[in-house]
Design a protein around this motif. Structure first.
Motif, PDB file in Angstrom:
ATOM      1  N   ILE A 275      14.534  24.193 -18.124  1.00  0.00           N
ATOM      2  CA  ILE A 275      15.640  23.391 -17.594  1.00  0.00           C
ATOM      3  C   ILE A 275      16.944  23.760 -18.303  1.00  0.00           C
ATOM      4  N   ASP A 276      16.857  24.013 -19.610  1.00  0.00           N
ATOM      5  CA  ASP A 276      18.055  24.444 -20.349  1.00  0.00           C
ATOM      6  C   ASP A 276      18.577  25.784 -19.838  1.00  0.00           C
ATOM      7  N   ASN A 277      17.665  26.615 -19.322  1.00  0.00           N
ATOM      8  CA  ASN A 277      18.062  27.920 -18.771  1.00  0.00           C
ATOM      9  C   ASN A 277      18.636  27.808 -17.361  1.00  0.00           C
ATOM     10  N   GLY A 278      18.534  26.613 -16.762  1.00  0.00           N
ATOM     11  CA  GLY A 278      19.107  26.423 -15.432  1.00  0.00           C
ATOM     12  C   GLY A 278      18.097  26.252 -14.318  1.00  0.00           C
ATOM     13  N   ALA A 279      16.811  26.052 -14.675  1.00  0.00           N
ATOM     14  CA  ALA A 279      15.806  25.808 -13.626  1.00  0.00           C
ATOM     15  C   ALA A 279      16.086  24.467 -12.960  1.00  0.00           C
ATOM     16  N   LEU A 280      15.839  24.415 -11.660  1.00  0.00           N
ATOM     17  CA  LEU A 280      16.148  23.206 -10.893  1.00  0.00           C
ATOM     18  C   LEU A 280      14.950  22.264 -10.851  1.00  0.00           C
ATOM     19  N   THR A 281      15.221  20.990 -10.972  1.00  0.00           N
ATOM     20  CA  THR A 281      14.199  19.968 -10.730  1.00  0.00           C
ATOM     21  C   THR A 281      14.613  19.254  -9.456  1.00  0.00           C
ATOM     22  N   LEU A 282      13.947  19.623  -8.367  1.00  0.00           N
ATOM     23  CA  LEU A 282      14.316  19.053  -7.061  1.00  0.00           C
ATOM     24  C   LEU A 282      13.286  18.015  -6.657  1.00  0.00           C
ATOM     25  N   ALA A 283      13.513  17.381  -5.542  1.00  0.00           N
ATOM     26  CA  ALA A 283      12.602  16.322  -5.094  1.00  0.00           C
ATOM     27  C   ALA A 283      12.246  16.551  -3.636  1.00  0.00           C
ATOM     28  N   SER A 284      11.043  16.143  -3.294  1.00  0.00           N
ATOM     29  CA  SER A 284      10.583  16.231  -1.902  1.00  0.00           C
ATOM     30  C   SER A 284       9.611  15.084  -1.673  1.00  0.00           C
ATOM     31  N   PRO A 285       9.851  14.241  -0.686  1.00  0.00           N
ATOM     32  CA  PRO A 285       8.940  13.116  -0.464  1.00  0.00           C
ATOM     33  C   PRO A 285       7.592  13.611   0.045  1.00  0.00           C
ATOM     34  N   GLU A 286       6.545  13.418  -0.751  1.00  0.00           N
ATOM     35  CA  GLU A 286       5.208  13.828  -0.330  1.00  0.00           C
ATOM     36  C   GLU A 286       4.337  12.589  -0.200  1.00  0.00           C
ATOM     37  N   VAL A 287       3.457  12.617   0.807  1.00  0.00           N
ATOM     38  CA  VAL A 287       2.632  11.432   1.054  1.00  0.00           C
ATOM     39  C   VAL A 287       1.162  11.768   0.902  1.00  0.00           C
ATOM     40  N   ARG A 288       0.394  10.746   0.577  1.00  0.00           N
ATOM     41  CA  ARG A 288      -1.067  10.876   0.516  1.00  0.00           C
ATOM     42  C   ARG A 288      -1.676   9.805   1.409  1.00  0.00           C
ATOM     43  N   PHE A 289      -2.640  10.213   2.249  1.00  0.00           N
ATOM     44  CA  PHE A 289      -3.340   9.278   3.120  1.00  0.00           C
ATOM     45  C   PHE A 289      -4.663   8.879   2.472  1.00  0.00           C
ATOM     46  N   HIS A 290      -4.997   7.605   2.591  1.00  0.00           N
ATOM     47  CA  HIS A 290      -6.331   7.143   2.213  1.00  0.00           C
ATOM     48  C   HIS A 290      -7.108   6.948   3.507  1.00  0.00           C
ATOM     49  N   MET A 291      -8.240   7.675   3.622  1.00  0.00           N
ATOM     50  CA  MET A 291      -8.986   7.704   4.882  1.00  0.00           C
ATOM     51  C   MET A 291     -10.139   6.715   4.882  1.00  0.00           C
ATOM     52  N   ASP A 292     -10.409   6.167   6.061  1.00  0.00           N
ATOM     53  CA  ASP A 292     -11.604   5.357   6.265  1.00  0.00           C
ATOM     54  C   ASP A 292     -12.819   6.281   6.171  1.00  0.00           C
ATOM     55  N   SER A 293     -13.837   5.898   5.386  1.00  0.00           N
ATOM     56  CA  SER A 293     -14.970   6.801   5.138  1.00  0.00           C
ATOM     57  C   SER A 293     -15.804   7.062   6.395  1.00  0.00           C
ATOM     58  N   GLU A 294     -15.748   6.139   7.387  1.00  0.00           N
ATOM     59  CA  GLU A 294     -16.551   6.327   8.603  1.00  0.00           C
ATOM     60  C   GLU A 294     -15.746   6.928   9.743  1.00  0.00           C
ATOM     61  N   THR A 295     -14.578   6.348  10.046  1.00  0.00           N
ATOM     62  CA  THR A 295     -13.793   6.822  11.205  1.00  0.00           C
ATOM     63  C   THR A 295     -12.890   8.003  10.842  1.00  0.00           C
ATOM     64  N   HIS A 296     -12.641   8.178   9.538  1.00  0.00           N
ATOM     65  CA  HIS A 296     -11.712   9.216   9.045  1.00  0.00           C
ATOM     66  C   HIS A 296     -10.285   9.004   9.540  1.00  0.00           C
ATOM     67  N   ASP A 297      -9.966   7.758   9.942  1.00  0.00           N
ATOM     68  CA  ASP A 297      -8.586   7.422  10.300  1.00  0.00           C
ATOM     69  C   ASP A 297      -7.849   6.972   9.037  1.00  0.00           C
ATOM     70  N   PRO A 298      -6.529   7.214   8.970  1.00  0.00           N
ATOM     71  CA  PRO A 298      -5.788   6.778   7.775  1.00  0.00           C
ATOM     72  C   PRO A 298      -5.691   5.257   7.701  1.00  0.00           C
ATOM     73  N   ILE A 299      -6.032   4.687   6.528  1.00  0.00           N
ATOM     74  CA  ILE A 299      -5.954   3.229   6.383  1.00  0.00           C
ATOM     75  C   ILE A 299      -4.829   2.844   5.413  1.00  0.00           C
ATOM     76  N   ASP A 300      -4.336   3.828   4.655  1.00  0.00           N
ATOM     77  CA  ASP A 300      -3.194   3.555   3.782  1.00  0.00           C
ATOM     78  C   ASP A 300      -2.383   4.830   3.637  1.00  0.00           C
ATOM     79  N   LEU A 301      -1.095   4.637   3.417  1.00  0.00           N
ATOM     80  CA  LEU A 301      -0.162   5.761   3.332  1.00  0.00           C
ATOM     81  C   LEU A 301       0.805   5.473   2.199  1.00  0.00           C
ATOM     82  N   GLN A 302       0.878   6.355   1.219  1.00  0.00           N
ATOM     83  CA  GLN A 302       1.812   6.126   0.110  1.00  0.00           C
ATOM     84  C   GLN A 302       2.307   7.465  -0.428  1.00  0.00           C
ATOM     85  N   THR A 303       3.439   7.425  -1.113  1.00  0.00           N
ATOM     86  CA  THR A 303       3.960   8.669  -1.691  1.00  0.00           C
ATOM     87  C   THR A 303       3.121   9.041  -2.906  1.00  0.00           C
ATOM     88  N   LYS A 304       3.017  10.360  -3.146  1.00  0.00           N
ATOM     89  CA  LYS A 304       2.188  10.848  -4.246  1.00  0.00           C
ATOM     90  C   LYS A 304       2.839  10.520  -5.587  1.00  0.00           C
TER      91      LYS A 304
END
Length: 969
Positions: free
Chosen positions: A631-660
């Motif tokens: 970082i002192d050399n000038g490397a960038l710390t950027l941001a990107s909204p990433e999400v993680r899905f929690h899947m239902d174990s039987e239907t495999h449909d997403p039951i929760d959605l949150q950022t990582k």
């Protein structure tokens, strides 16, 4: 038998040389018919490999034109244009002549590959006949005869030979060969010579038991030829010969046509060549777009400077059903013509001709015509950059609500849309399997099962390390190595260790799966891996680059099993300064496979002091020092909204959605992966300065930062803030420092928003060959040199880097392609494309699963921040879900509020409410499935309340994305 041809040619030096070309003919080339006893059992020189050849008794569909058993023999143009018909399971027993195959190979590589696949398919019974080397079917070109006419005659000679030859088979029922051609002259000559010949349409329509095949017929009329009726809409395309002259003389510019996702009346042409001036040309309006389609190679003519325009800020979607409504198009074009600041004007042009069409099969849905019994309908592609396509089908009722594939055949001057034909039905829209198939096809992700030819090169099980494997390899199984990965990770590429040395320094090792040991250059497994280029991670599944036996087993550095690795080992002092670096092939035995959370828990634990935990603490302490240095050399710390899905174990449909949530251990692993990549990059470049495979991240042009700088200034002036919100973009270091200072006590999320916006300003990082480029710098990492070494299970670039490094340290031998910079540059081009498509496919998967998540949620009210403003819309980000989309203030058939757009201080005034970049707003989110063509999220701006805004505004979650620093999946 030997025939020869003599001709003279002039060398570069000007000398005239005589060339004698020998051509061998033989009489032992088999016809391929299983019932034939006249031909030898094998087919030398046929080029059909292990393909089974033609059936003894053709089992194709019953034809009213030719009821008796028959084989089909198509000419070149039919093969090129009607490949979708030939791929249908109904069509079998087809003879593909060498003459035809060679012509197809020169004219279309994708069609050639599809034909080769058909020849190899045992169920299709396609047979490749080497007529150019058969004594009775080879013909010489006659004086005054064109190559095309000679090839047509060669095809007719082969058909006649086949029919005569098959008559000699002693069988009750004779087999006939039918010649298929859409060339009127060729067909007439064939009939005169007593050959049974039909056009493709005639033959397909004669298959009365398979009427659905008619839909798959390509419209073979010339592209520029007008359809019946209708006024001319588009200018004529200039012929290719004149275009090439114009490009040479500088009248026209050649480039790649990129259609806009947000505005169907706008595109940009990226000009080929090194010229910095006019690198990107804007094209606006239907007539100027002139029937170009996304990714075509086009010729453009620059308009006079007083006709230049600025990139449009209007969001326009082509949602009209009436394809003849040109007046409405002209009205929309007028919306684009608004007065703008002269500084915003960009080079503008018009498309004058097409140099190369880059059409592909398109996924989408049928917009069924409102006219009863109509056979002509519009197809709406899933990709908004592709125009609607007019197709003819009798299956409209069946195909309604289905995801289908359509191919384009041509685009006449008096048709608002291109003509095409139906190819395949994928399944019901909204079905999870169907939608996954669509996104994989749309992003050109190779996802078919690995072939037997590929699997045959895998190690035989049970596998164990042999004495031969231990040559040029160190035994490091005694080291306390561990891996740290996301939960559920089975393709473990990397492992780490850290221990104190006798001299008080630290030994740190990064151990990477030795995939190149199992994938040898040039075999079918290697060719399949380079074609795929990368593993693609979707929300629910993973499309592997290499077969599962390698990715999840033999190459995966799982705990408590011996595994082959490629190790990068440093001697460091306690200030994380590198004293020595060495590389070695090795054998390791990982002592623990941890998740990021488990590793973090060990580091934070007051009671755990075992060898693995001590190693992790040492690594974590060094990683913090390394990160600070970067970082002192000038490397960038950027941001990107990433999400993680929690899947239902039987239907495999997403039951929760949150950022990582990222932990310290995420950063710890990242730092050592970056360090290994930089160390390896320097080593392979030192050894192979002309053909090292490296990765660079170009510095963005200053104009890319305009939106970021303006947004920060507008926020500073609105909050009466001090100079802390001034974003400096002179260098990566200046940008990094100004981002660090851009804090607001009253608006803590502002810094993250600025970093997200800065990410959007970045260029794409790309692979390149060192001998073909002078700029090596990685802007985001502030590193003078960089490559990818640490993920060979999921990235083919890393396999090439492993091979280069192995040769550099004497652990493996080289091969010609590894030291051919032109071939490496071509490979880099493919890898860059595959990585980009994988990113887009992953994003599309997130968007689809987001829709599934909100399907059962009804209306959800959430905080959001404005990222961009347009003339008629705002783009918002909802931090809780990492969800991004566009809120429109104009809707069809609804009253439009008064809109006032300010591009200088990015803002949009809706009625009396002004919306600025980074403003916090409240929105209602819901799924809109009323338009089955493009299901989408819809939003209503709840706060601030806008007078008269009681209509939900639509959201399209098509976030832009740029390459980020090395990050584990």
């Amino acid at each position: 038998m030997l025939t020869s041809r003599t001709f003279v040619r002039r060398t570069r030096a000007g000398a005239v040389v005589k060339v004698v070309r020998e051509h061998y003919l033989r009489d032992d080339i088999a016809c391929g018919a299983a019932a034939c006893r006249l031909c030898p059992p094998t087919a030398p020189g046929t080029g059909s490999g292990n393909a089974p050849g033609l059936e003894a008794r053709p089992s194709g569909p019953a034809s009213s034109l030719c009821p008796e058993p028959h084989f089909l023999l198509p000419d070149t143009n039919l093969l090129l244009h009607q490949i979708d018909i030939l791929e249908d399971p109904v069509i079998k027993n087809v003879i593909v002549l060498q003459t035809v195959l060679q012509e197809v190979r020169h004219r279309s590589a994708p069609v050639y590959k599809r034909i080769r696949d058909l020849i190899q398919n045992p169920e299709k019974h396609f047979y490749s006949f080497t007529n150019e080397h058969h004594r009775e079917t080879y013909i010489e070109q006659m004086r005054g005869e064109t190559s095309n006419d000679r090839n047509d005659r060669a095809i007719r000679v082969a058909v006649k030979w086949y029919n005569e030859h098959l008559k000699k088979i002693e069988d009750e029922e004779k087999i006939q060969v039918i010649f298929l051609t859409n060339d009127r002259t060729n067909k007439e000559k064939a009939l005169e010579e007593g050959i049974t010949a039909y056009t493709c349409e005639e033959y397909i329509k004669s298959l009365t038991a398979n009427p659905e095949l008619v839909d798959r017929l390509a419209c073979v009329s010339d592209e520029g030829k007008e359809i019946e009726g209708g006024k001319i809409i588009f200018p004529e395309h200039i012929p290719l010969s004149k275009l090439q002259q114009g490009i040479k003389s500088g009248i026209y510019l050649q480039g790649t046509y990129r259609a806009s996702r947000e505005n169907y009346l706008e595109a940009t042409v990226w000009v080929h060549g090194d010229a910095e001036e006019n690198k990107e040309i804007i094209v606006q309006g239907l007539k100027h777009l002139n029937r170009a389609i996304h990714e075509d190679i086009v010729a453009v003519e620059l308009l006079a400077k007083d006709e230049w325009v600025a990139p449009s800020s209007v969001v326009l979607q082509d949602d009209g059903q009436n394809e003849e409504d040109i007046e409405n198009e002209e009205e929309k074009e007028n919306i684009l013509k608004t007065s703008v600041n002269k500084d915003m004007l960009r080079p503008t042009g018009r498309v004058v001709g097409i140099i190369k069409r880059n059409w592909r099969p398109y996924c989408g849905m049928l917009s069924k015509s409102q006219i009863k019994e109509a056979r002509r309908h519009l197809f709406t592609p899933a990709d908004r950059r592709i125009p609607r396509i007019r197709i003819e089908t009798r299956q409209a009722d069946t195909l309604e609500g289905q995801r289908i594939i359509v191919a384009i055949d041509g685009w006449p001057r008096n048709s608002r849309y291109p003509n095409g034909h139906f190819v395949k039905n994928l399944g019901s829209a909204g079905d999870k399997e169907t939608e996954t198939e669509v996104l994989l096809l749309e992003h050109d992700v190779p996802h078919q099962a690995f072939s037997q030819a590929v699997l045959s090169f895998l190690p035989k099980m049970p596998w164990s390390i042999t004495e031969e494997d231990m040559k040029h390899r160190e035994d490091l199984r005694h080291l306390n190595v561990c891996s740290v990965d996301p939960p559920g990770c089975t393709d473990i590429d990397d492992a780490l260790h850290c221990r104190e040395m006798e001299n008080g320094n630290l030994e740190v090792g990064v151990h990477i799966a030795d995939v190149s040991h199992f994938i040898r250059p040039g075999n079918a497994l290697d060719e399949e891996s380079v074609k795929r280029g990368t593993t693609v991670y979707l929300c629910e599944k993973r499309i592997d680059m290499v077969p599962e036996l390698l990715s999840s087993n033999l190459c995966s550095l799982r705990s408590n099993v011996d595994r082959l690795a490629f190790s990068c080992i440093w001697e460091m002092n306690h200030k994380a300064e590198i004293l020595k670096t060495r590389f070695t092939k090795s054998v390791i035995n990982s002592k623990a496979s941890l998740t990021y959370a488990e590793a973090q828990m060990r580091i934070d634990s007051a009671t755990m002091n075992d060898a693995i935990t001590t190693s992790l603490r040492g690594l974590n302490r060094l990683a913090k020092i390394l990160k600070k240095k970067r970082i002192d050399n000038g490397a960038l710390t950027l941001a990107s909204p990433e999400v993680r899905f929690h899947m239902d174990s039987e239907t495999h449909d997403p039951i929760d959605l949150q950022t990582k949530e990222l932990k310290e251990t995420n950063s710890m692993v990242e730092e050592f992966m970056l360090l290994a990549n930089i160390s390896v990059a320097q080593k392979i470049y030192d050894e192979f300065p002309e053909f090292a495979l490296l990765r660079k991240h170009p510095a963005p042009p200053p104009s890319n930062y305009d939106i970021l700088v303006k947004a920060a200034k507008s926020k500073a002036s609105f909050y009466h803030a001090d100079q802390n919100l001034e974003i400096k973009t002179d260098s990566a270091k200046a940008l990094a420092e100004s981002l660090d200072k851009a804090e607001s006590p009253t608006f803590p999320y502002l810094n993250i928003l600025l970093r997200i916006l800065a990410t959007r300003c970045m260029m794409q990082a790309v692979y390149f060959c060192s001998g073909m480029d002078n700029d090596f710098h990685h802007y985001g990492l502030a590193s003078p040199i960089y490559t990818h070494f640490t993920s060979p299970i999921r990235r083919y670039a890393d396999i090439i880097v492993h091979r280069l490094l192995a040769v550099a340290i004497g652990a493996d031998s080289t091969y010609p392609e590894l030291t051919d910079k032109h071939k490496l540059a071509e490979m880099c081009k493919n890898l860059n494309y595959r990585h980009k498509m994988a990113q887009y496919a992953q994003r599309a998967s997130v968007a689809f699963h987001t829709q599934l998540f909100f399907k059962t949620k009804g209306v959800v009210n959430e905080d959001a921040y404005i990222l961009f403003v347009r003339k008629n819309a705002v783009v918002v980000l909802i931090p809780k879900y990492g969800l991004e989309g566009t809120v429109f203030f104009e809707e069809k058939d609804k009253p439009t509020p008064k809109l006032e757009y300010n591009s200088e201080v990015p803002s949009l005034t809706v009625e009396d409410t002004t919306l600025r970049v980074f403003d916090k707003v409240k929105v209602n989110i819901m799924l809109d499935d009323s338009n089955i063509q493009h299901q989408k999220m819809r939003m209503v701006l709840v706060e601030p309340k806008i007078l008269g805004n009681d209509t939900p505004a639509s959201l399209s979650a098509e976030a832009s994305s740029k390459d980020e620093p090395e990050k584990k999946k």
